[in-house]
Write a protein that holds these residues in place. Sequence first.
Motif, PDB file in Angstrom:
ATOM      1  N   TYR A 193      -7.237   5.731  -9.712  1.00  0.00           N
ATOM      2  CA  TYR A 193      -6.890   4.498  -8.713  1.00  0.00           C
ATOM      3  C   TYR A 193      -5.938   5.314  -7.835  1.00  0.00           C
ATOM      4  CZ  TYR A 193      -4.720   0.649  -6.565  1.00  0.00           C
ATOM      5  OH  TYR A 193      -4.364  -0.342  -5.614  1.00  0.00           O
ATOM      6  N   PHE A 194      -4.906   6.298  -8.365  1.00  0.00           N
ATOM      7  CA  PHE A 194      -4.024   6.695  -7.328  1.00  0.00           C
ATOM      8  C   PHE A 194      -4.685   8.022  -6.620  1.00  0.00           C
ATOM      9  CE2 PHE A 194      -1.486   4.359 -10.129  1.00  0.00           C
ATOM     10  CZ  PHE A 194      -0.911   3.399  -9.276  1.00  0.00           C
ATOM     11  N   LYS A 195      -5.879   8.475  -6.933  1.00  0.00           N
ATOM     12  CA  LYS A 195      -6.398   9.559  -6.214  1.00  0.00           C
ATOM     13  C   LYS A 195      -6.884   9.057  -4.702  1.00  0.00           C
ATOM     14  CE  LYS A 195      -7.991  12.103 -10.222  1.00  0.00           C
ATOM     15  NZ  LYS A 195      -8.797  12.614 -11.026  1.00  0.00           N
ATOM     16  N   VAL A 196      -5.834   9.182  -3.899  1.00  0.00           N
ATOM     17  CA  VAL A 196      -6.152   8.485  -2.531  1.00  0.00           C
ATOM     18  C   VAL A 196      -5.808   9.880  -1.417  1.00  0.00           C
ATOM     19  CG1 VAL A 196      -5.804   6.355  -2.966  1.00  0.00           C
ATOM     20  CG2 VAL A 196      -3.994   7.699  -2.235  1.00  0.00           C
ATOM     21  N   ASP A 197      -6.404   9.802  -0.333  1.00  0.00           N
ATOM     22  CA  ASP A 197      -6.127  10.867   0.799  1.00  0.00           C
ATOM     23  C   ASP A 197      -4.532  10.091   1.465  1.00  0.00           C
ATOM     24  OD1 ASP A 197      -6.142  12.488   2.768  1.00  0.00           O
ATOM     25  OD2 ASP A 197      -7.502  11.195   4.100  1.00  0.00           O
ATOM     26  N   ILE A 198      -3.719  10.976   1.087  1.00  0.00           N
ATOM     27  CA  ILE A 198      -2.181  10.777   1.306  1.00  0.00           C
ATOM     28  C   ILE A 198      -2.030  10.779   2.844  1.00  0.00           C
ATOM     29  CG2 ILE A 198      -0.078  11.262   0.936  1.00  0.00           C
ATOM     30  CD1 ILE A 198      -0.805  12.281  -1.777  1.00  0.00           C
ATOM     31  N   LYS A 199      -2.621  11.957   3.358  1.00  0.00           N
ATOM     32  CA  LYS A 199      -2.389  12.135   4.787  1.00  0.00           C
ATOM     33  C   LYS A 199      -2.980  11.052   5.756  1.00  0.00           C
ATOM     34  CE  LYS A 199      -2.859  17.236   4.506  1.00  0.00           C
ATOM     35  NZ  LYS A 199      -3.460  18.486   4.871  1.00  0.00           N
ATOM     36  N   SER A 200      -4.006  10.339   5.245  1.00  0.00           N
ATOM     37  CA  SER A 200      -4.350   9.128   6.162  1.00  0.00           C
ATOM     38  C   SER A 200      -3.236   7.924   5.998  1.00  0.00           C
ATOM     39  CB  SER A 200      -5.910   8.837   5.527  1.00  0.00           C
ATOM     40  OG  SER A 200      -5.641   8.045   4.298  1.00  0.00           O
ATOM     41  N   SER A 210       0.671  -1.275  -0.086  1.00  0.00           N
ATOM     42  CA  SER A 210      -0.044   0.237  -0.055  1.00  0.00           C
ATOM     43  C   SER A 210       0.971   1.278   0.141  1.00  0.00           C
ATOM     44  CB  SER A 210      -1.046   0.033   1.188  1.00  0.00           C
ATOM     45  OG  SER A 210      -0.194  -0.005   2.389  1.00  0.00           O
ATOM     46  N   ASN A 211       2.094   1.048   0.519  1.00  0.00           N
ATOM     47  CA  ASN A 211       3.092   2.238   0.537  1.00  0.00           C
ATOM     48  C   ASN A 211       3.422   2.522  -0.949  1.00  0.00           C
ATOM     49  OD1 ASN A 211       3.445   2.986   3.427  1.00  0.00           O
ATOM     50  ND2 ASN A 211       4.032   1.063   3.370  1.00  0.00           N
ATOM     51  N   LEU A 212       3.655   1.554  -1.866  1.00  0.00           N
ATOM     52  CA  LEU A 212       3.763   2.006  -3.174  1.00  0.00           C
ATOM     53  C   LEU A 212       2.670   2.459  -3.877  1.00  0.00           C
ATOM     54  CD1 LEU A 212       5.137  -1.538  -4.220  1.00  0.00           C
ATOM     55  CD2 LEU A 212       6.420   0.469  -3.554  1.00  0.00           C
ATOM     56  N   GLU A 213       1.454   2.327  -3.616  1.00  0.00           N
ATOM     57  CA  GLU A 213       0.313   3.171  -4.073  1.00  0.00           C
ATOM     58  C   GLU A 213       0.377   4.709  -3.411  1.00  0.00           C
ATOM     59  OE1 GLU A 213      -4.123   3.255  -2.209  1.00  0.00           O
ATOM     60  OE2 GLU A 213      -3.827   1.677  -3.581  1.00  0.00           O
ATOM     61  N   THR A 214       0.798   4.636  -2.249  1.00  0.00           N
ATOM     62  CA  THR A 214       0.924   6.199  -1.747  1.00  0.00           C
ATOM     63  C   THR A 214       1.996   6.890  -2.299  1.00  0.00           C
ATOM     64  OG1 THR A 214       0.326   5.237   0.383  1.00  0.00           O
ATOM     65  CG2 THR A 214       1.173   7.211   0.484  1.00  0.00           C
TER      66      THR A 214
END
Length: 185
Positions: free
Chosen positions: A50-57, A33-37
């Motif tokens: 797919y890569f539009k995620v909440d990085i802060k969380s 999951s860190n690779l995704e981040t």
Amino acid sequence: MLYQPWPWYVAGPLIAILMALLILMGKRFGMSSNLETFCSIGGAGKFTDYFKVDIKSKRWNLLVVLGSVIGGFLGAHWLSPNPTVDISPKTVTKLQELGFDSAGKAYLPTELFSLESLSDPKVWIILLIAGFLVGFGTRYAGGCTSGHAISGLSNLQRPSLIAVIGFFIGGLIMVHLLFPLIFGS
């Protein structure tokens, strides 16, 4: 105590306590999951949703990567009285027969992971294909070996059990069938 591997009855309960804490905090553990981040931080979200995620969380999990790197460095350079890798002599012999003279002497085979080896096109092809397969497999399985085997099984998730069984079968096929084909003479 720091200069030798911890026995299962110390390391196992520590992992169980960590997993219980993560479950109680509503977090999932896994390295992939860190690779995704990292891709999200690098701007991959501009190209695919797919890569539009909440990085802060996900910052806490990035600290796991940092801790793994620092811990691995400290363990390899200061906490290991013997720099050789403690693996079966039979395994060392088999690997040396396949051309891995660094077997038992290095954590990573220098025949694949040294700067000198990068001049060999076969090494590039192997590393690119392996990297693609690991990335594809991780995404297809919905997580990596650590995420499924530690976190998923701790949460009693059936897909994680299936994934872990698949990882073991794939590992056995790789070691006993494909590895000798790829690296045999």
